[in-house]
Design an enzyme around this catalytic site. Structure first.
Site, PDB file in Angstrom:
ATOM      1  N   GLY A   1       0.831  -1.207   0.000  1.00 16.11           N
ATOM      2  CA  GLY A   1       0.000   0.000   0.000  1.00 16.11           C
ATOM      3  C   GLY A   1       0.862   1.253   0.000  1.00 16.11           C
ATOM      4  O   GLY A   1       0.531   2.248  -0.651  1.00 16.11           O
TER       5      GLY A   1
ATOM      6  N   GLN B   1       0.085   7.586   4.589  1.00 14.23           N
ATOM      7  CA  GLN B   1       0.166   7.379   3.136  1.00 14.23           C
ATOM      8  C   GLN B   1      -0.569   8.495   2.396  1.00 14.23           C
ATOM      9  O   GLN B   1      -0.084   8.995   1.383  1.00 14.23           O
ATOM     10  CB  GLN B   1      -0.383   6.003   2.777  1.00 14.23           C
TER      11      GLN B   1
ATOM     12  N   ASP C   1      -0.393  -0.809  13.085  1.00 15.51           N
ATOM     13  CA  ASP C   1       0.079  -2.087  12.523  1.00 15.51           C
ATOM     14  C   ASP C   1       0.379  -3.117  13.609  1.00 15.51           C
ATOM     15  O   ASP C   1       0.601  -4.296  13.307  1.00 15.51           O
ATOM     16  CB  ASP C   1       1.335  -1.857  11.662  1.00 15.51           C
TER      17      ASP C   1
ATOM     18  N   LYS D   1      -6.540  -2.815   5.544  1.00 19.51           N
ATOM     19  CA  LYS D   1      -5.123  -3.189   5.470  1.00 19.51           C
ATOM     20  C   LYS D   1      -4.989  -4.416   4.559  1.00 19.51           C
ATOM     21  O   LYS D   1      -5.904  -4.714   3.803  1.00 19.51           O
ATOM     22  CB  LYS D   1      -4.582  -3.461   6.883  1.00 19.51           C
TER      23      LYS D   1
ATOM     24  N   ARG E   1      -8.168  -6.636   9.129  1.00 18.40           N
ATOM     25  CA  ARG E   1      -7.448  -7.171  10.301  1.00 18.40           C
ATOM     26  C   ARG E   1      -8.337  -7.320  11.535  1.00 18.40           C
ATOM     27  O   ARG E   1      -7.928  -7.974  12.494  1.00 18.40           O
ATOM     28  CB  ARG E   1      -6.204  -6.322  10.600  1.00 18.40           C
TER      29      ARG E   1
HETATM   30  O1  SPQ Z   1       2.348  -0.522   2.925  1.00 22.17           O
HETATM   31  P1  SPQ Z   1       1.153  -1.176   3.524  1.00 22.17           P
HETATM   32  O2  SPQ Z   1       0.793  -2.408   2.751  1.00 22.17           O
HETATM   33  O3  SPQ Z   1      -0.016  -0.255   3.675  1.00 22.17           O
HETATM   34  O4  SPQ Z   1       1.607  -1.666   4.984  1.00 22.17           O
HETATM   35  C1  SPQ Z   1       1.096  -1.492   6.326  1.00 22.17           C
HETATM   36  C2  SPQ Z   1       1.701  -2.688   7.150  1.00 22.17           C
HETATM   37  O5  SPQ Z   1       1.039  -3.324   7.979  1.00 22.17           O
HETATM   38  O6  SPQ Z   1       2.883  -2.927   6.960  1.00 22.17           O
HETATM   39  C3  SPQ Z   1      -0.431  -1.442   6.440  1.00 22.17           C
HETATM   40  F1  SPQ Z   1      -1.031  -2.469   6.070  1.00 22.17           F
HETATM   41  O7  SPQ Z   1       1.659  -0.323   6.947  1.00 22.17           O
HETATM   42  C4  SPQ Z   1       1.308   1.026   6.626  1.00 22.17           C
HETATM   43  C5  SPQ Z   1       0.648   1.677   7.847  1.00 22.17           C
HETATM   44  O8  SPQ Z   1      -0.503   0.990   8.257  1.00 22.17           O
HETATM   45  C6  SPQ Z   1       2.591   1.752   6.291  1.00 22.17           C
HETATM   46  C7  SPQ Z   1       2.463   3.226   6.347  1.00 22.17           C
HETATM   47  C8  SPQ Z   1       3.524   4.077   5.759  1.00 22.17           C
HETATM   48  O9  SPQ Z   1       4.659   3.597   5.558  1.00 22.17           O
HETATM   49  O10 SPQ Z   1       3.244   5.264   5.508  1.00 22.17           O
HETATM   50  C9  SPQ Z   1       1.407   3.870   6.984  1.00 22.17           C
HETATM   51  C10 SPQ Z   1       0.282   3.136   7.592  1.00 22.17           C
HETATM   52  O11 SPQ Z   1      -0.822   3.181   6.705  1.00 22.17           O
HETATM   53  P2  SPQ Z   1      -1.825   4.432   6.632  1.00 22.17           P
HETATM   54  O12 SPQ Z   1      -2.935   3.971   5.738  1.00 22.17           O
HETATM   55  O13 SPQ Z   1      -2.293   4.648   8.025  1.00 22.17           O
HETATM   56  O14 SPQ Z   1      -1.122   5.562   6.088  1.00 22.17           O
END
Ligand code: SPQ
Length: 430
Positions: free
Chosen positions: A95, A170, A316, A343, A347
């Site tokens: 993501g 993100q 996470d 996620k 989850r």
């Molecule tokens: O990259 P991805 O797949 O979204 O990974 C996760 C994880 O558990 O490793 C979420 F599933 O982490 C994200 C985290 O939840 C990584 C991240 C970042 O590096 O900016 C931010 C978080 O997500 P979000 O949606 O809150 O911005």
């Protein structure tokens, strides 16, 4: 699909582990190294599948990236040096790659296509595609650009002041990355503070970022300059061994050089609030990121409520916190965590279904879960990660406590963020 037999009824975990590099920081180091001018070297880069997807996408846009042992060298092209990719950009399971890359592509004057795996295809992208369209990017994709495959044509973007409905690093990072390429000042305001690695890394690359309360702003057309990045250990990976150390009898574990950015340390607060003995030593700062060693030993725990501002600081870690709560005295309530539904898996559902199979007393709520601690022994069963690395690692730690054999289906998902996880677990079992 791999099915892995797990250790059960382990009699204590002891030893020291060098936690692999932080996933969020490794992604950002590749991205900033690519769009900066000059050569960046990254040390302790996480060789997880997600970060390798980020490397692959930037190589497809003409950036030369060399991998040696645990360092990566990037020959930055500057923002205007990225090239229109001939091939489709494959973001795999990540993501972070998808959303941050969209932010960069919003300002690049060419066309790109993004695809990912089955899990990515279910994760909502309109949280970034909508604001990026407001900035001027032309984005299309499945269900009006909410899901992959996506196609994006970037170009001249304009600054916006965006009020994000979710606390998401993100979303914030995608808009700031597009803002770096826009005329004027772009700002993002969040309901709660999310992880701030993008802001810190921008400063490390010589950029300027202004933070005022929950609002972060960048001015466009800044030049970034290459720097050597040392990636701290990932606290989200450390969390599995922190919890293992607290709940498995006769344990004492030290985790070296773990990132202690306050936007990520909610797990330490929760462990301490539940009664765990966690100590921090050798604290330093590297590239604007605080780092230190963590030591934990078996502790008597009490259930607590986890809600509000702390949620983005441990989002996470909720799967492993749920396991922690099964071993505490009393009830743990997790609220305000609806983001868990979008996620790698939902989850809330996967944690509740897999821990229930082991006999834990746990129920889902609309925005979290309730866990009734110490309501019986966990029993070995065949469980499934459903392709979610964090669910897989939580279940592997649960197995250390169960009576009877445990098997984990889809165990290969763990390589997304922690390829050496089982090797490290074995070393602690001795
Ligand atoms: O990259 P991805 O797949 O979204 O990974 C996760 C994880 O558990 O490793 C979420 F599933 O982490 C994200 C985290 O939840 C990584 C991240 C970042 O590096 O900016 C931010 C978080 O997500 P979000 O949606 O809150 O911005």
């Amino acid at each position: 699909m791999k099915k892995k037999q797990l250790f059960t009824m382990v009699n204590g975990l002891t030893g020291t582990i060098d936690i692999p590099g932080d996933k969020s920081i490794s992604h950002r180091a590749i991205m900033f190294g690519s769009i900066a001018n000059g050569n960046t070297t990254i040390t302790n880069f996480l060789e997880g599948e997600d970060c390798l997807s980020t490397i692959d996408c930037f190589r497809k846009m003409g950036v030369e990236i060399k991998r040696n042992e645990d360092t990566v060298e990037i020959f930055g092209t500057g923002l205007s040096g990225l090239k229109e990719p001939v091939e489709i950009l494959n973001v795999g399971n990540s993501g972070t790659t998808t959303r941050l890359l969209l932010g960069i592509l919003a300002g690049t004057p060419f066309h790109s296509c993004l695809i990912g795996d089955e899990s990515i295809a279910k994760r909502p992208m309109n949280r970034v595609t909508n604001p990026l369209r407001q900035m001027g990017a032309s984005i299309d994709g499945r269900e009006q650009g909410n899901f992959t495959p996506l196609s994006i044509r970037g170009g001249k973007t304009k600054a916006i002041a965006y009020k994000s409905p979710v606390a998401s690093a993100q979303v914030k990072s995608a808009i700031l990355l597009a803002g770096l390429q826009s005329e004027g000042t772009t700002s993002v305001t969040e309901p709660h503070k999310s992880r701030d690695h993008t802001e810190r890394m921008l400063r490390a690359f010589g950029g300027e970022v202004v933070e005022a309360g929950l609002t972060v702003s960048v001015t466009g057309k800044q030049e970034l300059h290459a720097v050597n990045i040392i990636v701290p250990g990932d606290i989200s990976s450390a969390a599995f061994f922190l919890v293992a150390g607290a709940i498995i009898p006769n344990s004492r574990i030290t985790l070296k050089k773990v990132g202690l950015n306050p936007t990520r340390t909610g797990i330490i607060d929760v462990l301490r609030n539940m009664g765990a003995n966690v100590s921090i030593s050798n604290e330093t700062i590297e590239n604007f990121e605080p780092v230190g060693d963590l030591t934990i030993s078996t502790s008597a725990l009490t259930g607590i409520e986890i809600s509000g501002d702390i949620i983005p600081r441990l989002i996470d870690e909720i799967p492993i916190i749920a396991l922690l709560a099964t071993q505490a005295n009393g009830k743990t309530v997790i609220k305000d965590a609806g983001e868990l539904k979008v996620k790698e898996t939902n989850r809330i559902d996967t944690v509740v279904s897999e821990l229930s199979k082991l006999g834990a007393s746990i129920e889902s709520t609309d925005d979290g879960m309730i866990i009734y601690g110490q309501s019986g022994k966990l029993t070995g069963k065949t469980v499934n990660s459903y392709g979610d690395h964090r669910i897989g690692m939580m279940l592997a730690i649960a197995a250390c406590l169960t009576e009877g054999p445990m098997a984990l289906e889809n165990s290969e998902a763990i390589a997304v963020s922690y390829p050496s996880f089982f090797e490290h677990l074995e070393s602690l079992i001795g």
